[in-house]
Design an enzyme around this catalytic site. Structure first.
Site, mmCIF file in Angstrom:
data_model
loop_
_atom_site.group_PDB
_atom_site.id
_atom_site.type_symbol
_atom_site.label_atom_id
_atom_site.label_comp_id
_atom_site.label_asym_id
_atom_site.label_seq_id
_atom_site.Cartn_x
_atom_site.Cartn_y
_atom_site.Cartn_z
ATOM 1 N N GLU A 141 43.517 35.448 41.942
ATOM 2 C CA GLU A 141 42.504 36.506 41.944
ATOM 3 C C GLU A 141 42.689 37.465 40.776
ATOM 4 O OE1 GLU A 141 39.931 36.311 43.884
ATOM 5 O OE2 GLU A 141 40.841 34.526 44.744
ATOM 6 N N HIS B 102 40.853 36.103 37.736
ATOM 7 C CA HIS B 102 39.429 36.434 37.738
ATOM 8 C C HIS B 102 39.199 37.900 37.364
ATOM 9 C CE1 HIS B 102 38.147 32.630 39.322
ATOM 10 N NE2 HIS B 102 38.792 32.765 40.465
#
Length: 363
Positions: free
Chosen positions: A18, A21
């Protein structure tokens, strides 16, 4: 503690994914309203200048929610803001969607570098190790000993795991009551043995040994060697992972039962942590590469699915209608979550402690 260690590894890998991203979006100036690890009830929350950071109760997945006014009625960002993800060029969006995969691949490499620099990393070697020889077995009669490494069978050299295991087992199964010539390495000596597999009830040969991959422990002696050994281990793990996925896809019906979910992964990780905590580096690298490969699959709700949408947009010059994209993603998400729940239930029921409990209560 070993279970907590395994869970911690998974949480770290999800965080790295994550974070990839998130970093790719923020470094390009793309709006991000929320950065969350896990899903379900929020355990901790921090309100940043632009982004809300949350830690949720179920650390089995995360998401990066980019500010899109259509989905967030409370957003004060204009729909035509050039820093909205959907308003960015295809290449910018592709970077954001692929950054999680890239982060997992890079992190896996540095995990292996860390292991080679500290405890050493296991490197697959040709042949199979014999950890155990059964009493009164064909192997014992032939003179095989625990610790022997089988290098060849009937003049056919064995490669490394897992191909070596397949070759060896097939040779033994098809040679019931027939002599097999083995070349065995015992410490620093090469020993030639003749074993005659015993026939089982199905008429297949067996010799009564346990098999393990033949591995060598590589430990870096300096900084540069750590990166070199780490790269070699990285290549081996990546190749084995891709081979495993290809076997699963090409023969799904037979291999579907081998798919492991979060529960089974934690069980494996806990076993590794209990036996040799240093190997958690390699365990983490393996799972990190698996996460990367899974997320590149062109399936809805995965990063690969988003990249497929971008490819379609690039080919036709315009994106698919938003409602169609949402319908595909929602359907894919439901199917993916259903599959995950099924695997979690299956793996939980198959846990040894659960099986023992079921026996105790008479189910």
């Amino acid at each position: 503690m070993s279970v907590l260690a395994a869970i911690s590894v998974l949480v770290i890998l999800i965080f790295v994914h994550e974070l990839g991203h998130f970093s790719a979006a923020r470094l390009q100036g793309i709006h991000v309203t929320r950065f969350s690890i896990g899903f379900g009830p929020v355990l901790a929350r921090y309100e940043g200048k632009e982004t809300e950071y949350t830690l949720c109760a179920i650390p089995l997945g995360g998401f990066l929610l980019c500010a899109i006014p259509d989905d967030d009625p409370e957003s004060d960002i204009a729909p035509d803001d050039p820093d909205l993800l959907r308003n960015r060029p295809i290449f910018d969006r592709a970077i954001v969607y692929s950054a999680g995969v890239i982060a997992n691949l890079i992190f896996a490499y540095f995990l292996l570098v860390g292991q080679t620099a500290t405890v050493g990393v296991q490197d697959l070697q040709p042949g199979l190790m014999i950890p155990q020889v059964d009493e009164n077995s064909a192997a014992m009669v032939a003179g095989m000993k625990s610790g022997d490494i089988v290098l060849s069978v009937d003049n056919q050299s064995l490669g490394s795991f897992p191909e070596a295991t397949t070759v060896f087992i097939d040779k033994v199964k098809n040679a019931a009551e027939q002599p097999l010539e083995l070349e065995v390495k015992r410490e620093e000596q090469i020993v030639n043995l003749t074993v005659i597999p015993q026939s089982n009830e199905q008429g297949e040969g067996k010799i009564g040994v346990g098999l393990l991959p033949n591995v060598r422990l590589n430990r870096a002696q300096n900084f540069l060697q750590a990166f070199s050994y780490g790269a070699e281990a990285y290549q081996n793990v990546t190749v084995l992972t891709l081979q495993g996925f290809w076997q699963l896809i090409s023969n799904f019906q037979e291999n579907a039962q081998q798919v492991a979910g979060p529960v089974k992964i934690v069980e494996y990780g806990a076993s590794i942590a209990q036996n040799n905590a240093g190997n958690l580096f390699q365990f983490g690298a393996l799972i990190s590469i698996n996460l990367a490969v899974i997320n590149t699959l062109p399936l809805p709700a995965l990063d690969g699915g988003q990249l497929v949408f971008l490819i379609i947009e690039g080919l036709f010059g315009k994106p698919l209608p938003l409602k169609l994209q949402e319908g595909i993603m929602q359907t894919g998400l439901v199917l993916l979550l259903s599959w995950i729940i099924f695997i979690i239930i299956r793996d939980t029921v198959n846990l040894a402690v659960v099986q023992e409990l079921i026996q105790q209560i008479g189910l």
